[in-house]
Design an enzyme around this catalytic site. Sequence first.
Site, PDB file in Angstrom:
ATOM      1  N   ASP A 204      17.208   4.404  50.663  1.00  0.00           N
ATOM      2  CA  ASP A 204      16.171   3.406  50.412  1.00  0.00           C
ATOM      3  C   ASP A 204      15.345   3.242  51.684  1.00  0.00           C
ATOM      4  O   ASP A 204      15.576   3.931  52.677  1.00  0.00           O
ATOM      5  CB  ASP A 204      16.797   2.056  49.999  1.00  0.00           C
ATOM      6  CG  ASP A 204      17.564   1.382  51.138  1.00  0.00           C
ATOM      7  OD1 ASP A 204      17.669   1.964  52.242  1.00  0.00           O
ATOM      8  OD2 ASP A 204      18.052   0.256  50.934  1.00  0.00           O
ATOM      9  N   ASP A 206      14.163   0.085  54.276  1.00  0.00           N
ATOM     10  CA  ASP A 206      14.447  -1.316  54.571  1.00  0.00           C
ATOM     11  C   ASP A 206      13.398  -1.894  55.519  1.00  0.00           C
ATOM     12  O   ASP A 206      13.079  -1.284  56.537  1.00  0.00           O
ATOM     13  CB  ASP A 206      15.826  -1.437  55.250  1.00  0.00           C
ATOM     14  CG  ASP A 206      16.932  -0.776  54.442  1.00  0.00           C
ATOM     15  OD1 ASP A 206      17.361  -1.352  53.438  1.00  0.00           O
ATOM     16  OD2 ASP A 206      17.351   0.349  54.822  1.00  0.00           O
ATOM     17  N   ASP A 312      14.044  -2.364  50.222  1.00  0.00           N
ATOM     18  CA  ASP A 312      14.568  -3.697  50.503  1.00  0.00           C
ATOM     19  C   ASP A 312      13.621  -4.419  51.444  1.00  0.00           C
ATOM     20  O   ASP A 312      13.258  -3.895  52.503  1.00  0.00           O
ATOM     21  CB  ASP A 312      15.949  -3.615  51.200  1.00  0.00           C
ATOM     22  CG  ASP A 312      17.060  -3.255  50.222  1.00  0.00           C
ATOM     23  OD1 ASP A 312      16.876  -3.469  49.012  1.00  0.00           O
ATOM     24  OD2 ASP A 312      18.106  -2.768  50.688  1.00  0.00           O
TER      25      ASP A 312
END
Length: 388
Positions: A204, A206, A312
């Site tokens: 992902d 962040d 995120d």
Amino acid sequence: LKSSEDTPSFTVKSYACQRRTPLKHHNTFLTEALEILAENAEFGENEGRSVAFRRSASVLKALPYAVRQMDDLKNLPCLGEHSQRVIKEILEDGSSREVESTRQSAQFQAMKALTGVFGVGVRSADRGFREGLLCPSDLIRTGQKLNKAQQAGVQYYDDLNRPVTKQEALAISQIVERAVNSVLPGSIITLTGGFRRGKEVGHDVDFLITHEEEGVEEGLMPKLVNWLDEQGFLLYQKTTRNSYLESKDGPARPPNNMDRFERCFSIFKLGQCSEDSSAVLETGSDDSGTTDNVNGTTRQQPGSSWRAVRVDLVVSPFSQFAFATLGWTGSKLFERELRRWAGQEKGMSLSSHALYDSKQQRYLRANSEEEIFAHLGLEFIPPCERNS
Ligand code: 8DG
Ligand code: MN
Ligand code: MN
């Protein structure tokens, strides 16, 4: 010189936060094996066992040489009897029977596949496996009740299991910067997580967002999410409100390790990146015929002009920014070891919000990661050497 050439002598400190762990190291064939056992212990919800294997693996990552014989492990901390047995077998036979049978077991493979779906944790994966589910498509085939996150997880399964490149992370950064600067100009945006530690790919991207003027960051997340959604960048998002309150009695222990920032777990729709790192950004308002409906779920076709990426977002007040930066940079084991060091060696309590000194009964302020390490009596370890 005491050590002979074939038995390197090298001291390794016992907490991961006391040592430098580069991304690339010399013992991948051993650490991968130990991490299979750690992962399997996590699937069995045996945390103690999983941390023990992760610590062993982490010690090997910090060695400046490749381990060739058991003698090379002399004086190293954290290597339990079980880990040593596994290492010995790999050094002698080329592989460990326990690791190989774990890797090949139906349960391990099913747990790996099912927890690989965004939104599916160990608990639900285990329940699924015991009901006979083996892979993500079984979730749909057997008509499992899925929450919104899990539905998105199934829908974008292939994309979300394809590593995110640095280039894609930078393209997402540009979008996030544009978004943040239109809703709160002057904000500071930091890329955290694995990419801050120098990783070339990640699962992902962040981000940590703050603003120098304490308080103006309140309510930023809903505005940010709205902007992104209106521009068609969001395929999924779940926002959680900030719930952190500092108390003069010291930190109230959260029910788990989750912190209490305003945060957003999301899935971005990212237009194709071109070769030269200048991203061509597409908005998703027209859904231009690149998706196809299968079993009620929209699946992306190969060759589509966009992909789904997990992102995120975390918003922190400026006074907590150093703690948040440290807490969201990772690695997970490095973070865990920092908190253990603080508690066991310093009588302090560290979170992504603050550092509390139990002896002095007060919070220790910090404006940078360097100051936090200093408070903790630790040598500063730069992000790229926190790959424990
Ligand atoms: P990857 O995505 O490339 O796989 O690696 P990563 O960036 O290191 O992993 P991550 O799962 O994205 O986690 C990044 C950091 O964020 C890691 O240090 C742990 C931290 N983190 C969470 N959840 C939470 C949380 O709820 N509270 C705090 N304080 N930190 C968290 O992932
Ligand atoms: Mn990450
Ligand atoms: Mn993350």
